[in-house]
Scaffold this motif. Structure first.
Motif, mmCIF file in Angstrom:
data_model
loop_
_atom_site.group_PDB
_atom_site.id
_atom_site.type_symbol
_atom_site.label_atom_id
_atom_site.label_comp_id
_atom_site.label_asym_id
_atom_site.label_seq_id
_atom_site.Cartn_x
_atom_site.Cartn_y
_atom_site.Cartn_z
ATOM 1 N N UNK A 1 41.109 19.423 105.904
ATOM 2 C CA UNK A 1 41.715 19.075 104.621
ATOM 3 C C UNK A 1 41.493 17.619 104.227
ATOM 4 N N UNK A 2 41.610 16.698 105.184
ATOM 5 C CA UNK A 2 41.400 15.285 104.861
ATOM 6 C C UNK A 2 39.954 15.024 104.470
ATOM 7 N N UNK A 3 39.009 15.618 105.212
ATOM 8 C CA UNK A 3 37.590 15.444 104.875
ATOM 9 C C UNK A 3 37.279 16.035 103.502
ATOM 10 N N UNK A 4 37.865 17.182 103.196
ATOM 11 C CA UNK A 4 37.627 17.801 101.893
ATOM 12 C C UNK A 4 38.228 16.946 100.778
ATOM 13 N N UNK A 5 39.452 16.434 101.009
ATOM 14 C CA UNK A 5 40.112 15.629 99.989
ATOM 15 C C UNK A 5 39.351 14.344 99.696
ATOM 16 N N UNK A 6 38.599 13.851 100.684
ATOM 17 C CA UNK A 6 37.797 12.640 100.475
ATOM 18 C C UNK A 6 36.641 12.881 99.513
ATOM 19 N N UNK A 7 36.286 14.146 99.282
ATOM 20 C CA UNK A 7 35.121 14.474 98.463
ATOM 21 C C UNK A 7 35.482 15.153 97.148
ATOM 22 N N UNK A 8 36.587 15.898 97.137
ATOM 23 C CA UNK A 8 36.840 16.776 95.988
ATOM 24 C C UNK A 8 37.094 16.032 94.687
ATOM 25 N N UNK A 9 37.618 14.817 94.757
ATOM 26 C CA UNK A 9 37.988 14.117 93.526
ATOM 27 C C UNK A 9 36.782 13.560 92.772
ATOM 28 N N UNK A 10 35.649 13.362 93.465
ATOM 29 C CA UNK A 10 34.514 12.652 92.862
ATOM 30 C C UNK A 10 33.966 13.410 91.657
ATOM 31 N N UNK A 11 33.698 14.704 91.826
ATOM 32 C CA UNK A 11 33.131 15.481 90.731
ATOM 33 C C UNK A 11 34.040 15.565 89.524
ATOM 34 N N UNK A 12 35.321 15.973 89.695
ATOM 35 C CA UNK A 12 36.214 16.008 88.534
ATOM 36 C C UNK A 12 36.386 14.658 87.859
ATOM 37 N N UNK A 13 36.387 13.570 88.645
ATOM 38 C CA UNK A 13 36.538 12.242 88.051
ATOM 39 C C UNK A 13 35.360 11.927 87.130
ATOM 40 N N UNK A 14 34.155 12.093 87.646
ATOM 41 C CA UNK A 14 32.975 11.788 86.833
ATOM 42 C C UNK A 14 32.853 12.754 85.651
#
Length: 451
Positions: A262-275
């Motif tokens: 979960x922590x590894x996924x959370x480190x990546x998931x925000x990038x796409x929606x943000x951009x």
């Protein structure tokens, strides 16, 4: 004024009015509309990160989690229709206050039930409540559409929607911070409760109602009868449906297909929606300059290419390539969101001219119908997010990966490209493309430059 916050006269197409008082008022309403819609998106997509907190002790399978996020997305799509009508019934400011306050219901409910031992059925019912956050988009876009002149709509609607969409990566970043600090899901939920209250209070203090859009629910009936409402809704399924569906599913795909924590996924998931959120106004601005149909057409080509690359990355099991291309796909969905929504007022403006209307008469008809159509288009587009999550659920159930789902999305983007070209850009018999279906041949043809 009919009351302190009701504006009786509003004519943004009058350049003197716009320069004198209109722009200042419109920008103020835009700012607080973005704020409230932003919180709404965060609440709607809370479950995209709450499922990351739900480890084995919660007893939920990956398929269960995809079903949970699907019902949240479904309710968010359905409530967009009544939320659109609410602006005409109650006024944009008034409904923004109410809709912001309603966000307390799903947030407090999730705070109360979020613990191991809670039944899956309970999580589903509470997830249904979170769907009200998805409705804020429709009422916000309908309201802001009425404030701005045609020449500014692409930018204004893109900024309004993009600022709201940023609520997705913000809640994901907040979840990353909470997980990183070894906090639980209730900590995340507790952060949002005072923010919701603040948004409702600020809307009450600083927003306005426009009398011109009140008591015109018949516009929704007229918009629903226009075939272009549904054609544009189909295109919006491909852009916004992708954005919101991927936003809910990205973390689950990383944990289910690539074994990330979960922590590894959370480190990546925000990038796409943000951009994807940040570039939505860019899509609107490009559509203002080059035409929404042209930008949307090229965008679907790029989305198809990115999806094909995702299929290849999934088959090779390459996490770096998968994440990089997925982020690109998010960016493209954001651009397409902006350009497609710019097409809505442009199409109705062009059709008003085709009926022989000019000046303020054409602009008023376009504002009336496009404002109503936006709610319907937004609702159908959000249903695309349901389809995305259900496709992932089925793909994981049958194949154990999301690759088959991406193959299905590739086919859809091809269909969306074909529809955009055939309806808004094709020039049959050497003439301009018609904005109407072939069975309404008597209607005047519209120029692609208008759309």
């Amino acid at each position: 004024m009919a009351g302190r916050r009701w504006i009786e006269h509003w004519d943004p197409e009058d350049e003197a009015f716009w320069a004198g008082t209109g722009e200042r008022i419109a920008r103020r309403n835009l700012f607080f509309s973005v704020l409230c819609e932003h919180i709404g998106f965060s609440v709607w997509t809370l479950w995209s990160v709450l499922v990351l907190f739900m480890g084995p002790e919660y007893g939920l399978s990956p398929a269960d989690k995809f079903l949970l996020t699907s019902v949240v997305t479904l309710v968010g799509a359905v409530v967009r229709v009544p939320y659109t009508f609410a602006v005409a019934l109650f006024g944009g400011r008034n409904w923004t206050i109410v809709s912001a306050g309603l966000l307390l219901v799903p947030t407090v409910a999730a705070f109360l039930v979020m613990k191991p031992g809670t039944s899956f059925a309970t999580f589903l019912w509470v997830g249904l409540l979170a769907g009200v956050g998805g409705g804020n988009f429709a009422s916000s876009m309908t309201n802001i559409n009425a404030f701005f002149p045609m020449r500014k709509k692409g930018w204004a609607l893109g900024l309004n929607a993009g600022g709201g969409n940023v609520g997705v990566p913000v809640v994901q970043l907040a979840a990353l911070a909470v997980i990183g600090a070894h906090g639980g899901p209730r900590v995340l939920l507790g952060i949002y409760i005072p923010l919701i209250v603040a948004a409702a209070v600020l809307a009450a203090l600083f927003m306005d109602n426009l009398a011109a859009v009140r008591n015109d629910t018949g516009a929704a009936v007229d918009a629903a009868r226009d075939p272009h409402t549904w054609i544009l809704a189909f295109l919006y399924v491909g852009t916004f449906g992708s954005f919101i569906g991927y936003s809910f599913a990205f973390g689950q795909v990383l944990t289910g297909q690539f074994g990330r924590t979960p922590l590894q996924a959370a480190c990546l998931t925000f990038i796409g929606p943000l951009l994807g959120s940040l570039v939505r106004p860019v899509g609107g601005r490009l559509a203002d300059r080059y035409g929404g149909a042209r930008i949307t057409l090229g965008n679907f080509v790029a989305m198809a290419a990115a999806t094909a690359a995702l299929v290849a990355a999934g088959m090779r099991g390459s996490l770096p390539l998968f994440v990089a291309v997925f982020v690109v796909l998010f960016v493209l969905s954001g651009l397409g969101n902006g350009s497609t929504y710019k097409m809505v007022p442009a199409v109705f403006q062009a059709r008003s001219r085709a009926l022989g209307l000019t000046g303020e008469a054409a602009a008023a008809r376009a504002r009336r119908l496009s404002g109503a159509a936006m709610g319907l288009i937004g609702a159908v587009g959000a249903l695309g997010g349901v389809g995305v999550n259900l496709a992932f659920r089925q793909s994981f159930l049958t194949r154990g990966t999301g690759t088959a789902a991406f193959a299905a999305f590739l086919v859809f983007y091809g269909a969306a490209f074909a529809v955009t070209y055939a309806v808004y850009l094709r020039r049959p018999d050497g003439e301009r493309a018609t904005a109407a279906p072939a069975d309404v041949a008597a209607e005047p043809r519209l120029s692609p430059a208008d759309v």
